[in-house]
Write an enzyme that holds these catalytic residues in place. Structure first.
Site, short mmCIF file in Angstrom:
data_model
loop_
_atom_site.label_atom_id
_atom_site.label_comp_id
_atom_site.label_asym_id
_atom_site.label_seq_id
_atom_site.Cartn_x
_atom_site.Cartn_y
_atom_site.Cartn_z
N GLU A 1 34.61 -56.98 -39.49
CA GLU A 1 35.11 -56.87 -38.13
C GLU A 1 34.54 -58.01 -37.27
OE1 GLU A 1 35.07 -53.37 -34.68
OE2 GLU A 1 33.51 -53.40 -36.22
N LYS B 1 42.52 -53.65 -32.39
CA LYS B 1 41.89 -52.33 -32.42
C LYS B 1 42.43 -51.48 -31.28
CE LYS B 1 37.25 -50.37 -33.06
NZ LYS B 1 35.81 -50.71 -33.14
N CYS C 1 36.82 -50.66 -38.09
CA CYS C 1 35.64 -49.85 -37.79
C CYS C 1 36.00 -48.41 -37.43
CB CYS C 1 34.82 -50.54 -36.70
SG CYS C 1 33.09 -49.99 -36.60
#
Length: 343
Positions: free
Chosen positions: A56, A141, A175
């Site tokens: 990430e 994200k 994540c």
């Protein structure tokens, strides 16, 4: 012997060697981190990898200050993060695409992405690059986790997509959103068989939280529920990061040194590890994946098919891109001047 027509209908699922990179970026140094990424792509390809997964926001760092400082103290660090971020596409992605093309690898890599218009807005973005060097897509994200809301805006549903690649139908989440059941189901329902889940090492989590084990649990859940392979790539915390975050706060050094903070590895469709994972140390995990292994477990639990009740459950996913403003100009509206127009 099968006829040509019969052969064209035969199921041909790929077998591939994949690589999960567990490494730290050169902290907030974009050019040096892209250099490191290209070097790691070359190394993985030399070892036979067809897919290289990076952590990430590998380019070029994670906002650890948001967990260690007040928002006011972290303001100057945020500006450094913003200045080290990249546009997609841009010169940095061009270099990464060149490396993917040169070595014939699919690459998934996390970056800090600058919004092209909204100054100061950043996204936590995963870029998916094909083995031909083309950007297949990017995933922003959806919801920044906890302290991350001080740094990143949330993405929209337009990037909840699965991409056809030489290693198989591939999707990715970053994540904490690998905990989002509906986001994961949205990818599975598009035929995802290879999932890249990338993370950052988080030693500053609450004392009762085992980050490495939490990552493994999430990857195992997705593989077992979806009957697919999950490739996990996690960053590490370098001495450079520790020194930067503890220069004026010596107590931060101990917080950043906590073990069991990073996990990288590959999980099979039964939820089992393929080979050995990496815990905390920098390196590359390699594994052979065979998508034919996704077939038999589906007979037990196929949650996007026979093991579901679509007459009861209905998931609707809005994949329309979102914009801050929608302009509606009439036929007589003045056209904007070109950017390079003279007054």
């Amino acid at each position: 012997m099968a006829t040509p027509d019969e052969e064209s209908n035969m199921l041909d699922l790929p077998r591939s060697k994949v690589a999960a990179v567990q490494a730290a970026p050169v902290f907030l140094d974009t050019a040096a981190t892209v250099d490191k990424a290209c070097s790691l792509i070359a190394e993985a390809a030399r070892n036979g990898a067809r897919l290289v997964a990076f952590p990430e926001v590998f380019v070029a760092g994670y906002p650890y200050w948001s967990w260690l400082m007040t928002p006011i103290e972290g303001g100057a660090w945020f500006e450094r993060l913003y200045r080290s971020a990249i546009t997609v596409p841009g010169p940095e992605t061009e270099r990464l695409c060149d490396a993917a093309r040169e070595h014939g690898c699919v690459v998934v890599i996390g970056v800090n992405e600058r919004d092209p218009r909204a100054l100061g807005t950043l996204y936590n973005t995963n870029i998916v690059i094909g083995a031909d060097g083309a950007i297949l897509g990017r995933h922003r994200k959806l919801v920044p986790t906890w302290a991350e809301k001080l740094s990143w805006a949330g993405g929209d549903g337009s990037s909840l997509r699965v991409y056809d690649t030489p290693v198989g139908p591939l999707g990715t989440l970053a994540c904490g959103e690998n905990t989002n059941t509906l986001a994961r189901f949205a990818l599975l329902s598009q035929g995802e068989l290879v999932h890249v889940a990338n993370y950052i090492a988080l030693p500053v989590a609450p004392a009762s939280y085992n980050m490495a084990e939490a990552i493994r649990i999430r990857a195992t859940a997705h593989s077992f529920e979806g009957k697919l392979f999950t490739i996990v790539a996690c960053s590490t915390v370098s001495e450079e990061i520790v020194a930067a975050m503890s220069a004026e706060r010596p107590g931060n050094r101990a917080l950043l040194a906590r073990p069991q903070s990073a996990f990288s590895g590959v999980i099979d469709p039964h939820g089992n590890l393929v080979g050995e994972p990496l815990i905390d140390d920098e390196g590359i995990v390699y594994a052979e994946i065979d998508l034919n292994q996704c077939i038999q477990p589906k007979q037990m639990h196929d949650i996007i098919g026979a093991y579901n009740r679509f007459d009861i459950f209905d998931l609707r996913v809005d994949r329309r891109p979102r914009a801050a403003t929608s302009f509606q100009d009439g036929p007589g509206a003045q056209r904007p001047l070109p950017v390079n127009a003279e007054n």
